[in-house]
Design a protein around this motif. Structure first.
Motif, PDB file in Angstrom:
ATOM      1  N   ILE A  90       0.860  -1.193   0.000  1.00  0.00           N
ATOM      2  CA  ILE A  90       0.000   0.000   0.000  1.00  0.00           C
ATOM      3  C   ILE A  90       0.893   1.238   0.000  1.00  0.00           C
ATOM      4  O   ILE A  90       1.581   1.517   0.990  1.00  0.00           O
ATOM      5  N   SER A  91       0.897   1.969  -1.095  1.00  0.00           N
ATOM      6  CA  SER A  91       1.711   3.179  -1.170  1.00  0.00           C
ATOM      7  C   SER A  91       0.879   4.395  -0.770  1.00  0.00           C
ATOM      8  O   SER A  91      -0.255   4.546  -1.210  1.00  0.00           O
ATOM      9  N   ASN A 100       4.276   2.983 -12.610  1.00  0.00           N
ATOM     10  CA  ASN A 100       5.702   3.088 -12.289  1.00  0.00           C
ATOM     11  C   ASN A 100       6.134   2.097 -11.208  1.00  0.00           C
ATOM     12  O   ASN A 100       7.265   1.609 -11.238  1.00  0.00           O
ATOM     13  N   MET A 101       5.223   1.795 -10.299  1.00  0.00           N
ATOM     14  CA  MET A 101       5.571   0.772  -9.296  1.00  0.00           C
ATOM     15  C   MET A 101       5.649  -0.594  -9.961  1.00  0.00           C
ATOM     16  O   MET A 101       6.524  -1.406  -9.656  1.00  0.00           O
ATOM     17  N   ASN A 110       0.114  -7.428  -5.464  1.00  0.00           N
ATOM     18  CA  ASN A 110      -1.047  -6.620  -5.057  1.00  0.00           C
ATOM     19  C   ASN A 110      -0.561  -5.216  -4.748  1.00  0.00           C
ATOM     20  O   ASN A 110       0.057  -4.991  -3.698  1.00  0.00           O
ATOM     21  N   ILE A 111      -0.815  -4.300  -5.677  1.00  0.00           N
ATOM     22  CA  ILE A 111      -0.343  -2.926  -5.457  1.00  0.00           C
ATOM     23  C   ILE A 111      -1.550  -2.007  -5.267  1.00  0.00           C
ATOM     24  O   ILE A 111      -2.449  -1.947  -6.118  1.00  0.00           O
ATOM     25  N   ILE A 112      -1.548  -1.314  -4.140  1.00  0.00           N
ATOM     26  CA  ILE A 112      -2.649  -0.398  -3.829  1.00  0.00           C
ATOM     27  C   ILE A 112      -2.058   0.984  -3.592  1.00  0.00           C
ATOM     28  O   ILE A 112      -0.994   1.116  -2.968  1.00  0.00           O
ATOM     29  N   ARG A 113      -2.711   1.993  -4.147  1.00  0.00           N
ATOM     30  CA  ARG A 113      -2.303   3.377  -3.887  1.00  0.00           C
ATOM     31  C   ARG A 113      -3.329   3.985  -2.957  1.00  0.00           C
ATOM     32  O   ARG A 113      -4.533   3.813  -3.171  1.00  0.00           O
ATOM     33  N   ASN A 264       5.318  11.385 -10.456  1.00  0.00           N
ATOM     34  CA  ASN A 264       6.701  11.002 -10.127  1.00  0.00           C
ATOM     35  C   ASN A 264       7.637  12.200  -9.984  1.00  0.00           C
ATOM     36  O   ASN A 264       8.798  12.040  -9.697  1.00  0.00           O
ATOM     37  N   GLN A 265       7.137  13.403 -10.231  1.00  0.00           N
ATOM     38  CA  GLN A 265       8.039  14.557 -10.059  1.00  0.00           C
ATOM     39  C   GLN A 265       7.536  15.489  -8.973  1.00  0.00           C
ATOM     40  O   GLN A 265       7.904  16.637  -8.906  1.00  0.00           O
TER      41      GLN A 265
END
Ligand SMILES: NC(=O)C1=CN([C@@H]2O[C@H](COP(=O)(O)OP(=O)(O)OC[C@H]3O[C@@H](n4cnc5c(N)ncnc54)[C@H](O)[C@@H]3O)[C@@H](O)[C@H]2O)C=CC1
Ligand SMILES: O=C(O)[C@@H]1CCC=N1
Length: 266
Positions: A90-91, A100-101, A110-113, A264-265
């Motif tokens: 979890i980001s 990007n991740m 499992n990528i969660i924002r 990302n910036q």
């Protein structure tokens, strides 16, 4: 649940406080380069403090990432070989996209924002979340974590920047409104402490009135505005001075700023 918060700075510490005040977590790893500032959390039974992110990853199922955007790539590369398909990542990092991740970790995780706000430290965050394809199966789990620390909403990733303005920056906007109300109360004769107490509890009451009753703000305003009374006199003066308009313009300016900065910036 075995949770690790990787990068316990301002936001990470707020999340840690929220988790420690809620139920269901059996192990909480807190990582930071210099542990001195969080040493007091060592006394909690479920907490392990470490500078070793790899140790935290190995011993946790849910990884909440709360480092600065510029620190994320190095961080992910440091422990990606330890990730299993069961880990939920979890980001909380503003402006770092799922794409990007996935470029660093691959799409089989499992990528969660998430976009919480700092009221998470008192269990009152409005948290927006989105996920990659694989992470969709874990969205309910992520919601249940954040619902223990406030309220959450699943949104498409392309609304994440708007959510940042309304919910994360929103804390600052509401603070300024409470501060201005406090200054008004002082001018009307309350001392500073009393004035803030009146302002913040009235603000909290107004929000809860809407949350509990599901009514529209104008419906509640109609109940308070006595014809020819002081409320409508004050409200109309605020609107003549541009209250709603300045809030909307501020929100749009904030969104324009966040939109100009490429993901990302930030
Ligand atoms: N939702 C919100 O209200 C807000 C979200 N954010 C986002 O949250 C993230 C964190 O922001 P802050 O907490 O304000 O930053 P911060 O700088 O206070 O915290 C980052 C922490 O990560 C630690 N750290 C850096 N590299 C590390 C590593 N390799 N291993 C372990 N720890 C490491 C640093 O020592 C620091 O304690 C940012 O990406 C920001 O975009 C920031 C402010 C508000
Ligand atoms: O002010 C900022 O740019 C960051 C994003 C949300 C809260 N703080």
């Amino acid at each position: 649940m075995k949770i690790a918060i990787i990068g316990v700075g301002n936001l990470g510490l707020s999340i840690a406080k929220g988790i420690l005040n809620s139920n269901g977590t059996t192990s909480l790893y807190l990582t930071k380069r210099n542990l001195e500032e969080i040493r007091e959390y060592d006394t909690h039974e479920i907490v392990t403090l470490t500078t070793d992110n790899r140790e935290a990853v190995k011993n946790s199922d849910i990884l909440i990432l709360a480092v600065q955007p510029s620190q994320l790539e190095e961080l992910l590369n440091n422990f990606k070989d330890l990730l299993t398909e069961d880990h939920v990542i979890i980001s909380t990092i503003t402006g770092y996209s799922i794409e990007n991740m996935e470029e660093i970790l691959g799409s089989n995780h499992n990528i969660i924002r998430s976009m919480p706000n700092t009221a998470i430290s008192v269990g009152q965050s409005m948290t927006c979340i989105c996920s990659n394809k694989k992470g969709e199966a874990k969205l309910e789990l992520a919601k249940s974590i954040f619902n223990q620390m406030g309220h959450s909403m699943v949104i498409p990733e392309n609304q994440m920047q708007a959510a940042t303005v309304i919910c994360a920056s929103g804390i600052a906007f509401w603070m300024r409104l409470i501060r201005a109300t406090t200054q008004g109360a002082i001018q009307l004769g309350f001392d500073a402490k009393e004035a803030q107490e009146l302002a913040m509890h009235t603000c909290s009451g107004a929000a809860n009135l809407l949350i509990e009753s599901s009514s529209h703000p104008e419906e509640e305003i109609d109940k308070v505005t006595t014809p020819k009374g002081c409320t409508i006199q004050g409200l109309n003066e605020m609107e003549h001075q541009g209250l709603s308009s300045s809030l909307i313009q501020g929100i749009v300016a904030s969104y324009n700023k966040i939109s100009r900065i490429k993901e990302n910036q930030l």
